[in-house]
Design a protein around this motif. Structure first.
Motif, PDB file in Angstrom:
ATOM      1  N   CYS A  15     -16.347  16.035  19.372  1.00  0.00           N
ATOM      2  CA  CYS A  15     -16.653  17.122  20.300  1.00  0.00           C
ATOM      3  C   CYS A  15     -15.372  17.640  20.916  1.00  0.00           C
ATOM      4  CB  CYS A  15     -17.611  16.656  21.401  1.00  0.00           C
ATOM      5  SG  CYS A  15     -16.849  15.559  22.609  1.00  0.00           S
ATOM      6  N   ILE A  16     -15.468  18.871  21.456  1.00  0.00           N
ATOM      7  CA  ILE A  16     -14.406  19.490  22.243  1.00  0.00           C
ATOM      8  C   ILE A  16     -15.037  19.879  23.570  1.00  0.00           C
ATOM      9  CG2 ILE A  16     -12.730  21.365  22.395  1.00  0.00           C
ATOM     10  CD1 ILE A  16     -12.702  21.486  19.361  1.00  0.00           C
ATOM     11  N   ALA A  17     -14.416  19.457  24.675  1.00  0.00           N
ATOM     12  CA  ALA A  17     -15.014  19.665  25.995  1.00  0.00           C
ATOM     13  C   ALA A  17     -13.976  20.176  26.967  1.00  0.00           C
ATOM     14  CB  ALA A  17     -15.608  18.358  26.517  1.00  0.00           C
ATOM     15  N   TYR A  18     -14.469  20.956  27.941  1.00  0.00           N
ATOM     16  CA  TYR A  18     -13.647  21.315  29.085  1.00  0.00           C
ATOM     17  C   TYR A  18     -14.084  20.410  30.250  1.00  0.00           C
ATOM     18  CZ  TYR A  18     -11.963  23.678  33.211  1.00  0.00           C
ATOM     19  OH  TYR A  18     -11.364  23.947  34.415  1.00  0.00           O
ATOM     20  N   ARG A  19     -13.191  19.456  30.584  1.00  0.00           N
ATOM     21  CA  ARG A  19     -13.485  18.395  31.550  1.00  0.00           C
ATOM     22  C   ARG A  19     -14.790  17.690  31.164  1.00  0.00           C
ATOM     23  NH1 ARG A  19      -9.662  18.359  35.329  1.00  0.00           N
ATOM     24  NH2 ARG A  19      -8.493  20.286  35.706  1.00  0.00           N
ATOM     25  N   THR A  20     -15.913  17.864  31.875  1.00  0.00           N
ATOM     26  CA  THR A  20     -17.157  17.170  31.507  1.00  0.00           C
ATOM     27  C   THR A  20     -18.154  18.086  30.796  1.00  0.00           C
ATOM     28  OG1 THR A  20     -18.096  17.650  33.678  1.00  0.00           O
ATOM     29  CG2 THR A  20     -16.912  15.576  33.443  1.00  0.00           C
ATOM     30  N   THR A  21     -17.775  19.349  30.552  1.00  0.00           N
ATOM     31  CA  THR A  21     -18.664  20.311  29.885  1.00  0.00           C
ATOM     32  C   THR A  21     -18.352  20.334  28.396  1.00  0.00           C
ATOM     33  OG1 THR A  21     -18.775  21.648  31.888  1.00  0.00           O
ATOM     34  CG2 THR A  21     -19.463  22.691  29.823  1.00  0.00           C
ATOM     35  N   GLU A  25     -19.763  20.363  19.459  1.00  0.00           N
ATOM     36  CA  GLU A  25     -19.822  18.983  19.013  1.00  0.00           C
ATOM     37  C   GLU A  25     -20.522  18.903  17.675  1.00  0.00           C
ATOM     38  OE1 GLU A  25     -23.993  17.583  21.147  1.00  0.00           O
ATOM     39  OE2 GLU A  25     -22.103  16.551  21.639  1.00  0.00           O
ATOM     40  N   HIS A  26     -20.310  17.806  16.974  1.00  0.00           N
ATOM     41  CA  HIS A  26     -21.023  17.533  15.733  1.00  0.00           C
ATOM     42  C   HIS A  26     -21.230  16.033  15.630  1.00  0.00           C
ATOM     43  CE1 HIS A  26     -22.511  18.066  11.651  1.00  0.00           C
ATOM     44  NE2 HIS A  26     -21.773  17.030  11.309  1.00  0.00           N
ATOM     45  N   ILE A  27     -22.427  15.646  15.204  1.00  0.00           N
ATOM     46  CA  ILE A  27     -22.767  14.231  15.103  1.00  0.00           C
ATOM     47  C   ILE A  27     -23.503  14.003  13.803  1.00  0.00           C
ATOM     48  CG2 ILE A  27     -24.849  14.667  16.475  1.00  0.00           C
ATOM     49  CD1 ILE A  27     -24.729  11.787  17.374  1.00  0.00           C
ATOM     50  N   THR A  28     -23.167  12.915  13.120  1.00  0.00           N
ATOM     51  CA  THR A  28     -23.854  12.578  11.878  1.00  0.00           C
ATOM     52  C   THR A  28     -25.176  11.906  12.202  1.00  0.00           C
ATOM     53  OG1 THR A  28     -22.792  10.439  11.732  1.00  0.00           O
ATOM     54  CG2 THR A  28     -21.642  12.292  10.711  1.00  0.00           C
ATOM     55  N   SER A  29     -26.114  12.016  11.291  1.00  0.00           N
ATOM     56  CA  SER A  29     -27.443  11.447  11.529  1.00  0.00           C
ATOM     57  C   SER A  29     -27.421   9.930  11.609  1.00  0.00           C
ATOM     58  CB  SER A  29     -28.404  11.892  10.420  1.00  0.00           C
ATOM     59  OG  SER A  29     -27.921  11.446   9.152  1.00  0.00           O
ATOM     60  N   ALA A  30     -26.405   9.302  11.019  1.00  0.00           N
ATOM     61  CA  ALA A  30     -26.335   7.833  11.021  1.00  0.00           C
ATOM     62  C   ALA A  30     -25.788   7.282  12.326  1.00  0.00           C
ATOM     63  CB  ALA A  30     -25.473   7.347   9.853  1.00  0.00           C
ATOM     64  N   PHE A 130     -18.070  26.893  16.543  1.00  0.00           N
ATOM     65  CA  PHE A 130     -17.045  26.042  15.953  1.00  0.00           C
ATOM     66  C   PHE A 130     -17.655  24.759  15.376  1.00  0.00           C
ATOM     67  CE2 PHE A 130     -12.588  25.522  15.400  1.00  0.00           C
ATOM     68  CZ  PHE A 130     -12.302  24.171  15.473  1.00  0.00           C
ATOM     69  N   ASN A 131     -18.978  24.563  15.523  1.00  0.00           N
ATOM     70  CA  ASN A 131     -19.622  23.357  15.016  1.00  0.00           C
ATOM     71  C   ASN A 131     -19.422  23.188  13.510  1.00  0.00           C
ATOM     72  OD1 ASN A 131     -20.468  23.014  17.581  1.00  0.00           O
ATOM     73  ND2 ASN A 131     -22.629  23.464  17.225  1.00  0.00           N
ATOM     74  N   THR A 132     -19.511  24.300  12.780  1.00  0.00           N
ATOM     75  CA  THR A 132     -19.360  24.226  11.319  1.00  0.00           C
ATOM     76  C   THR A 132     -17.974  23.734  10.949  1.00  0.00           C
ATOM     77  OG1 THR A 132     -20.929  26.059  11.112  1.00  0.00           O
ATOM     78  CG2 THR A 132     -19.574  25.540   9.193  1.00  0.00           C
TER      79      THR A 132
END
Length: 996
Positions: A15-21, A25-30, A130-132
């Motif tokens: 993921c890419i975040a600004y402070r806590t926001t 992001e991208h997450i694999t199903s596993a 940017f997720n892709t």
């Protein structure tokens, strides 16, 4: 959130975040469970400097790059708060994940220009397009060889860049080296010039000093001449009327009381003139009435006129006036501010070195016209006593002085008393100042006091009083006892005769206090500073110590200054009070009669238990009533009642006073059958026969089950500490006695393994005076709480993320009590807003707990930290031995509320009619409790609490046991309440066996 079922990749989440926001992001199903870790890690990241760090969580690594101001000097300030994060298995290493982070940072900043993009204004997932790209790069870097090579090349490029910068810096250093020789020559010339200046300035200083000496000598001669001239002129006008009334001649006058008083009070040169005057007139007449004698104050050299009329019985009044003018202070503090260390301009916000008692003014007179016995009340009273005897730094330095110790009276009495540390003897009874056992090596570990073997260093009480507590004493050591008469008189007054041959480590709590007072008295001090003399004493010993100190106060030998807690008794011989705040400030200073109104305006309270002592004595001798812990009624005045709208009364912990649910009981945690503890022929626990299943069994029969809340009571020396040492396996006889801890005995049996001390201590949370005495003082406050998961005091704790979160929650919840630099919130007005939770901002940082040391906080804060250490790990058995002693009422009630409810409830502080109130208990919402709330005692836990004070018994206690006084043969008494002790009328008297 973006997820995918693409080919498996070692990069589980990114993921890419600004402070806590989170912006993208991208997450694999596993790895669907790894996304929650980002919300935990992001609040901990500090963007004041750029960072590249890795966290460990179970079998995964959490890698991140955090941008700081140096990464984007010309860009929008919000670009400094960006974080690039990826989670991968620990066996995947760090090189490829960080190469992947470098690549996504490059592509993300290329798409979102940091000079034109305000990242702070983007909503959550505002860069979802940017997720892709994240998905493609995670697969590329995690599975393909090309991606791995790209990651290596990115890291290699960073290394080359750093190497180039280092090469450039080395070349610049070499260029500077050419000019070092020139700097050395200039330095030599400056050194020669400074030496010449020093020599010339020294000569000039000597010349000016001689000029000052000559001028001072001339002034002294002039002053002496003027004083002599004034005396001659004054005595020349002295007229004496002589009438013959049968008094006698001048020779008989010199033997009279007037002449004796003259010898003591008049300067020698004035007395000589008066003698000459009377000698001239003695042959002419006889004297009866004598008007007027000149009296001079010995210290300040100021003259006043007093009328001493013989035959008119005015001597006592005149002497009283003279005494008031000649009462030189023993301690004098005028507008002084105190520090623990020298204040530094670079560390003005150091919480461990805050100014103490700013602009303090205090004086302790040597001979006041009326008795002046002070009691210091408040959490910072120990520090105040240390200031009185000359400890801590005073600014300005001359603000604190000891005028009386420089007088001729002290020189004639004992020149050793010129030292403030000798003249003002400090006797501390709290564990942080050490006990009497410091006289020898016994007590170096918790179980040492229970061993039967007597070592060479187990010095007797007589050796302790004489100061013979060293195997190889030096010739210059202090001599405490000056003569045997003083020793005999002191031992008789304090009733220590039968204990003289007993080792000091075996004395009970009350005996220890008397022994320490006796040793201080043998030094014949001018002032005795007693720190917490009633702490940890049962009612009988409290009465004995109070009346013993009252005798010393009435004799004014020595003068007494007591430090007390608000719940301690206030003896009648205390005439002046000093009320202190937790912030090292003086709330009230003055006579006792004027104290109540002033202290109540600051939220404090006054209590006087002198009547309790008298009622206790009547109960002992006539079977009357016992002392109540409160005033007239059964409700102690410093225990708050919760402000609610239902009209019901609640205990300090928010439990109904009328009835309460009884928890379900579980398996036994502690089982004792026929337990008798003996030292040779002396029985210290279990010297009775107790009914068990209709049969009289010798020794203690006791079982503690899950869910039970026990209170253990009894007089000093009844065996309470021995009982707890058996449970915590500190006592050597635990191995041989019929005791089962957690359903297992200490030694293995056929078919049943034993239980080790480390297994026992891992399942027990304990806070006691012994732990306070032996706990390492150099640990930080955070390390004190983390030590709950360690095998020993200095062992390494076994921590996981949940343990860290629990410690942070406790530190935030009790920051006001633990952190001296805590900024207290402004109280709200009126109780009507009590139902609302106070608005809180983001969670406060707990970095202060890493810098603040255990030894640098007040005694009350140390007790709070040790209590949290016992509770934070949620042990099966919680043992609290005098855990709340030394705390102010507000701190104690907050700790009891935490023990009962955890972070689910808290005291709401407001101001009502100019008086601070904190007796409103409200529910805490999720924002107040924080991300990881703590619970109170659960149904799976058991509690054992030991106390001598009713207000220090938690409201959750239902079962109680009162041990009998030693060597009486009476059995232990057991009972059970269906509600908090505060709601049981006469419950405290029932526990102690007195009529209500």
């Amino acid at each position: 959130m973006a997820s995918s079922s693409t080919a498996s990749t070692p990069l589980l989440y990114s993921c890419i975040a600004y402070r806590t926001t989170i912006l993208t992001e991208h997450i694999t199903s596993a790895a669907s469970q790894t996304s929650s870790l980002a919300s935990i890690i992001l609040p901990k990241i500090d963007h004041r400097n750029s960072q590249k760090l890795t966290y460990t969580h179970n079998q995964n690594f959490i890698h991140y790059i955090a941008d700081g101001p140096s990464d984007h000097p010309g860009a929008d300030p919000s670009a400094c708060g960006l974080t690039y994060l990826v989670i991968s298995p620990s066996n995947f290493g760090r090189r490829i994940p960080f190469g992947y982070l470098v690549e996504i940072k490059k592509q993300f900043l290329a798409r979102y220009n940091p000079e034109t993009t305000d990242f702070a204004s983007l909503p959550p997932y505002g860069a979802a397009d940017f997720n892709t790209t994240l998905k493609q790069l995670m697969v590329s870097y995690g599975t393909t060889q090309g991606g791995k090579q790209d990651a290596i090349s990115n890291v290699q490029a960073d290394i080359d860049n750093v190497r180039g910068i280092m090469t450039e810096n080395i070349e610049r250093v070499l260029e500077r080296g050419e000019r070092i020789d020139l700097l050395v020559d200039k330095t030599d010339r400056l050194g020669v010039g400074a030496h010449d200046f020093r020599v010339r300035s020294r000569g000039l200083k000597r010349q000016m000093w001689w000029k000052n000496v000559k001028l001072m000598a001339l002034m002294v001669v002039v002053v002496i001449f003027l004083v002599y001239l004034f005396g001659v002129v004054f005595l020349a006008g002295l007229s004496v009327s002589v009438k013959d009334k049968g008094y006698g001649t001048y020779g008989r006058f010199k033997e009279s009381k007037v002449a004796t008083l003259l010898d003591r009070l008049m300067p020698i040169y004035i007395k000589a003139e008066v003698d000459a005057t009377f000698a001239n007139i003695s042959s002419k007449s006889r004297m009866s009435d004598l008007d007027v004698i000149v009296v001079r104050a010995p210290v300040k050299a100021t003259c006043l006129t007093a009328s001493l009329l013989y035959g008119r019985k005015r001597f006592p009044e005149d002497i009283k006036i003279l005494k008031a003018n000649n009462s030189t202070p023993i301690v004098s503090i005028k507008n002084g501010t105190f520090y623990r260390r020298y204040p530094s301009t670079t560390a003005q916000d150091d919480p461990t070195n805050k100014p103490m008692f700013p602009n303090l003014t205090f004086s302790l007179p040597s001979s006041p016209p009326e008795p002046e016995n002070w009691a210091v009340i408040g959490p910072s009273n120990t520090t105040f006593l240390e200031i009185l005897r000359g400890q801590h730094l005073c600014f300005p330095p001359n603000a604190r002085s000891f005028p009386f110790l420089s007088s001729e009276e002290i020189a004639r009495k004992d020149h050793h008393l010129r030292v403030p540390a000798r003249a003002l003897q400090y006797v501390g009874f709290s564990e942080s100042h050490g006990g009497i056992g410091q006289a020898g090596t016994r007590g170096a570990y918790l179980s040492a006091r229970y061993e039967s073997r007597r070592e060479e260093t187990d010095f007797s009480l007589l050796d302790y009083l004489k100061g013979n507590t060293e195997l190889n004493p030096s010739e210059s050591r202090d001599v405490i006892v000056h003569d045997e008469a003083s020793l005999t008189d002191t031992v008789e007054k304090l009733k220590l005769g039968p204990l003289l041959e007993m080792p000091v480590s075996n004395l009970s709590n009350g005996q220890t206090r008397r022994a320490r007072v006796a040793r201080a008295l043998l030094g014949k001090p001018e002032v005795l500073l007693l720190d917490g003399p009633f702490m940890g004493l049962d009612p009988q010993n409290t009465k004995d110590i109070a009346f013993l100190l009252g005798g010393l106060a009435n004799a004014n030998a020595p003068r007494l200054v007591l430090s007390l807690r608000p719940q301690d008794p206030l003896p009648e011989w205390i005439t002046h009070l000093l009320r202190l705040s937790p912030d090292f400030e003086v709330i009230f200073k003055g006579p006792r009669a004027e104290a109540r109104k002033s202290i109540l305006l600051h939220g404090g309270r006054l209590r006087n238990k002198l009547e309790d002592f008298q009622r206790y004595e009547r109960g002992k001798t006539k079977g009357g009533k016992s002392p109540s812990s409160a005033a007239e009624n059964d409700q102690p005045e410093d225990v708050p009642k919760m402000y609610v709208g239902d009209g019901k009364q609640y205990s300090a912990e928010g439990l109904p006073l009328k009835s309460s649910e009884t928890p379900e009981l579980g398996e036994p945690l502690v089982e004792m059958n026929n337990v008798v503890v003996k030292y040779g022929a002396k029985t210290v626990l279990g010297a009775w026969h107790q009914d068990s299943n209709g049969q009289a069994q010798e020794g203690l029969q006791w079982t503690v089950r899950r869910g039970q809340r026990w209170g253990v009571f009894g007089p000093n020396g009844s065996g309470k500490t021995t009982l707890l040492s058996l449970i915590c396996s500190d006592h050597p006889q635990t191995y041989s006695l019929p005791i089962r801890i957690f359903s297992r005995s200490r030694l293995p049996r056929p078919g049943e393994p034993g239980i080790s001390i480390f297994d026992i201590q891992s399942r027990i949370g304990q806070s006691s005076p012994e732990i306070h005495a032996f706990f390492p003082k150099h640990l930080s406050i955070r390390q004190v709480l983390e030590n709950a998961w360690a095998d020993t005091f200095l062992g390494s704790p076994k921590l996981v993320y949940e343990n860290d979160a629990a410690v942070d929650t406790c530190l935030r919840w009790f920051e006001a009590e633990l952190n001296p630099a805590y900024a207290r919130e402004t109280p709200r007005q009126g109780p009507k807003r009590a139902a609302k939770s106070p608005q809180r901002k983001a969670p406060r940082s707990t970095d202060w707990a890493d810098e603040l040391r255990f030894r640098d906080v007040a005694f009350s804060a140390q007790r709070v930290a040790l209590l949290l250490r016992a509770l934070v790990k949620k042990p099966d058995l919680v043992v609290l031995d005098e855990a709340f002693s030394g705390m102010d009422a507000s701190v104690r009630n907050k700790c009891m509320l935490f023990l009962t409810w955890g972070t689910a409830k808290y005291f709401y502080v407001y101001r009502d009619k100019n008086v601070l109130q904190s007796n409103t208990i409200v529910d805490a919402d999720s924002e107040v409790q924080g991300e990881f709330p703590m619970t109170g005692l659960t149904a799976d836990q058991a509690l054992i609490c030991v106390s001598h004070v009713k207000e220090e018994v938690p409201g959750v206690v239902r079962d109680w046991m009162c041990l009998p006084e030693a060597n009486t043969g009476m059995p232990a008494r057991f009972g059970k309440f269906d509600r908090p002790l505060q709601g049981v009328k006469g419950g405290w008297e029932q526990i102690w066996g007195f009529k209500p």
